[in-house]
Write an enzyme that holds these catalytic residues in place. Sequence first.
Site, PDB file in Angstrom:
ATOM      1  N   CYS A  94       0.945  -1.068   0.243  1.00  0.00           N
ATOM      2  CA  CYS A  94       0.114  -0.033  -0.128  1.00  0.00           C
ATOM      3  C   CYS A  94       0.744   1.110  -0.021  1.00  0.00           C
ATOM      4  CB  CYS A  94      -0.848  -0.224   1.116  1.00  0.00           C
ATOM      5  SG  CYS A  94      -0.465   0.099   2.975  1.00  0.00           S
ATOM      6  N   THR A 148       2.251   2.962   2.457  1.00  0.00           N
ATOM      7  CA  THR A 148       3.452   3.132   3.390  1.00  0.00           C
ATOM      8  C   THR A 148       3.459   1.542   3.608  1.00  0.00           C
ATOM      9  OG1 THR A 148       1.655   2.845   5.222  1.00  0.00           O
ATOM     10  CG2 THR A 148       2.855   5.120   4.539  1.00  0.00           C
TER      11      THR A 148
END
Length: 150
Positions: free
Chosen positions: A64, A66
Amino acid sequence: MIAIGSDHAAFQFKEDIKAYLDAKGIKYQDFGCFSKDRTDYPIYGEKVANAVASGECERGLLFCGTGVGISLAANKVPGIRAVVCTDCYSAALSRRHNDANILALGARVVGIDLAKMIIDTWLNAEFEGGRHADRVAMISAIEAKHCGNS
Ligand code: RB5
């Protein structure tokens, strides 16, 4: 078989990693997402986690923005040990000592070449067992206690 998934923030990143895995002959199953349209990372964290926890896939790769949100979602599935890594040392030790079964990466954090190195390192590292198995069993016991399974 490797389960693979991402949200929209890491869609292109996942496509690039899939091409890399293809070139290396590593088999994977893509659990989505399948476009750059905005979606929600818990959906794919859970899908990949289910595939790994059920034994359908040996390990998982999640991406994703992070790596944080999607790993948090995956870790809610019993039996999952998902780790976010930004370096090869942590990736290797997460396998050797923690028996991590899902690796999460942040597409907005690590460059694609570093991501490939981290993935290579993680896929090639094996759990060492021994005293580390005792500690992983302690993690599982915490999970069982809080899921009402003990
Ligand atoms: C999506 O904007 C972003 O929040 C997500 O990809 C991830 O970074 C969450 O942890």
